[in-house]
Design a protein around this motif. Sequence first.
Motif, short mmCIF file in Angstrom:
data_model
loop_
_atom_site.label_atom_id
_atom_site.label_comp_id
_atom_site.label_asym_id
_atom_site.label_seq_id
_atom_site.Cartn_x
_atom_site.Cartn_y
_atom_site.Cartn_z
N GLN A 49 0.83 -1.20 0.00
CA GLN A 49 0.00 0.00 0.00
C GLN A 49 0.86 1.26 0.00
OE1 GLN A 49 -3.35 -0.26 -0.21
NE2 GLN A 49 -3.54 1.94 -0.39
N LEU A 50 1.88 1.29 0.85
CA LEU A 50 2.75 2.47 0.94
C LEU A 50 3.54 2.67 -0.35
CD1 LEU A 50 3.91 1.90 4.61
CD2 LEU A 50 2.64 3.91 3.79
N THR A 51 3.91 1.58 -1.01
CA THR A 51 4.59 1.68 -2.30
C THR A 51 3.64 2.22 -3.36
OG1 THR A 51 6.05 -0.15 -1.69
CG2 THR A 51 5.93 0.40 -4.03
N ALA A 52 2.42 1.70 -3.38
CA ALA A 52 1.42 2.16 -4.35
C ALA A 52 1.09 3.65 -4.14
CB ALA A 52 0.15 1.32 -4.24
N GLU A 53 1.14 4.11 -2.91
CA GLU A 53 0.85 5.52 -2.60
C GLU A 53 2.06 6.44 -2.83
OE1 GLU A 53 -0.45 5.56 1.46
OE2 GLU A 53 -2.19 4.29 1.04
N GLY A 54 3.20 5.87 -3.19
CA GLY A 54 4.39 6.68 -3.41
C GLY A 54 5.13 7.05 -2.14
N LYS A 55 4.82 6.38 -1.03
CA LYS A 55 5.49 6.66 0.24
C LYS A 55 6.80 5.86 0.37
CE LYS A 55 1.72 8.83 1.91
NZ LYS A 55 1.00 9.39 0.84
N LEU A 56 6.85 4.74 -0.35
CA LEU A 56 8.04 3.91 -0.40
C LEU A 56 8.45 3.74 -1.85
CD1 LEU A 56 7.16 0.97 2.06
CD2 LEU A 56 8.58 2.98 2.53
N GLU A 57 9.73 3.55 -2.04
CA GLU A 57 10.27 3.31 -3.37
C GLU A 57 11.01 1.98 -3.33
OE1 GLU A 57 12.96 5.69 -6.64
OE2 GLU A 57 13.19 6.18 -4.52
N THR A 58 10.82 1.17 -4.37
CA THR A 58 11.57 -0.08 -4.46
C THR A 58 12.90 0.19 -5.16
OG1 THR A 58 10.49 -0.70 -6.51
CG2 THR A 58 9.49 -1.50 -4.48
N LEU A 59 13.93 -0.45 -4.66
CA LEU A 59 15.28 -0.25 -5.19
C LEU A 59 15.82 -1.48 -5.89
CD1 LEU A 59 16.87 1.61 -2.15
CD2 LEU A 59 15.88 2.59 -4.21
N GLY A 60 14.98 -2.42 -6.16
CA GLY A 60 15.43 -3.65 -6.80
C GLY A 60 15.28 -4.81 -5.83
N THR A 61 15.98 -5.88 -6.17
CA THR A 61 15.86 -7.11 -5.40
C THR A 61 17.22 -7.54 -4.88
OG1 THR A 61 13.98 -7.75 -6.77
CG2 THR A 61 14.99 -9.48 -5.47
N GLU A 62 17.26 -7.94 -3.64
CA GLU A 62 18.46 -8.46 -3.00
C GLU A 62 18.36 -9.98 -3.02
OE1 GLU A 62 18.79 -8.46 1.47
OE2 GLU A 62 20.26 -6.90 0.99
N SER A 63 19.40 -10.66 -3.47
CA SER A 63 19.35 -12.12 -3.50
C SER A 63 19.42 -12.66 -2.08
CB SER A 63 20.49 -12.68 -4.35
OG SER A 63 21.73 -12.30 -3.81
N SER A 64 18.87 -13.86 -1.91
CA SER A 64 18.83 -14.48 -0.60
C SER A 64 19.14 -15.96 -0.74
CB SER A 64 17.44 -14.30 0.02
OG SER A 64 17.31 -15.09 1.18
N ALA A 65 19.99 -16.47 0.13
CA ALA A 65 20.31 -17.89 0.14
C ALA A 65 19.17 -18.70 0.76
CB ALA A 65 21.59 -18.13 0.93
N GLU A 66 18.25 -18.02 1.44
CA GLU A 66 17.17 -18.69 2.15
C GLU A 66 15.87 -18.75 1.34
OE1 GLU A 66 16.82 -16.46 5.72
OE2 GLU A 66 18.87 -16.85 6.31
N GLY A 67 15.87 -18.28 0.12
CA GLY A 67 14.64 -18.31 -0.65
C GLY A 67 14.69 -17.31 -1.78
N PRO A 68 13.52 -16.87 -2.24
CA PRO A 68 13.49 -15.92 -3.36
C PRO A 68 14.11 -14.58 -2.97
CG PRO A 68 11.30 -16.20 -2.41
CD PRO A 68 12.20 -17.19 -1.74
N GLY A 69 14.43 -13.79 -3.97
CA GLY A 69 15.00 -12.47 -3.73
C GLY A 69 14.05 -11.60 -2.93
N ARG A 70 14.64 -10.63 -2.25
CA ARG A 70 13.84 -9.75 -1.39
C ARG A 70 13.87 -8.33 -1.95
NH1 ARG A 70 16.70 -12.34 3.84
NH2 ARG A 70 15.41 -14.18 3.96
N THR A 71 12.69 -7.74 -2.06
CA THR A 71 12.57 -6.38 -2.57
C THR A 71 13.08 -5.40 -1.53
OG1 THR A 71 10.64 -7.03 -3.87
CG2 THR A 71 10.95 -4.66 -3.48
N LEU A 72 13.95 -4.50 -1.96
CA LEU A 72 14.49 -3.47 -1.07
C LEU A 72 13.64 -2.21 -1.16
CD1 LEU A 72 18.28 -3.88 -1.80
CD2 LEU A 72 17.11 -4.43 0.33
#
Length: 182
Positions: A49-72
């Motif tokens: 919700q905060l991303t859709a409202e422009g309050k947060l910005e995504t910076l890409g994805t961080e790889s993780s050894a424990e599962g799928p990548g994580r959005t920063l």
Amino acid sequence: MAAVRLLVLGVIRRQQPTHGYAVRRELLSWRAETWTNAKPGSIYHALKQLTAEGKLETLGTESSAEGPGRTLYELTPDGEAEFRKLMDIALVSVDMEELGAAIAFMDALPRAHILEKLREQQRHSAEIRDGLLAMKPEFPDRQEPPHLPDMLELWSGVFANLTGWTGGLIERLEAGEYRTTD
């Protein structure tokens, strides 16, 4: 939901850039699920919700050894403004979730501002307490439900406690406890 939004914004603000799992892990370390509705689903919903409202910005994805990548994520200027707005609302709130979330991030504000808001909250709590006590009948009234005096006493006691607790926090802040932005 306001408390969860404030918690998510506040944790991201402190740790940015960071990912949703780190926000969740941080809130778990605070045991936030015991005093708020900050459950995993609500945390991730707030991120979306905060991303859709422009309050947060995504910076890409961080790889993780424990599962799928994580959005920063990081706060946008609108996110910073939302954080400040929610802090002001929460510091004067008598809602325990909101007030608790604001207490967790007091270090993001100047001491004088925090004290001003907490004094406002304390006045409001005392007004509610006094209003509840004024409604309590002096003598049992057969027209009123028999549980009314006990309910009014219960709730006035809650607000009396909040008024006193806030007074103690104000004293600690005035004595220099807590790190603030100034």
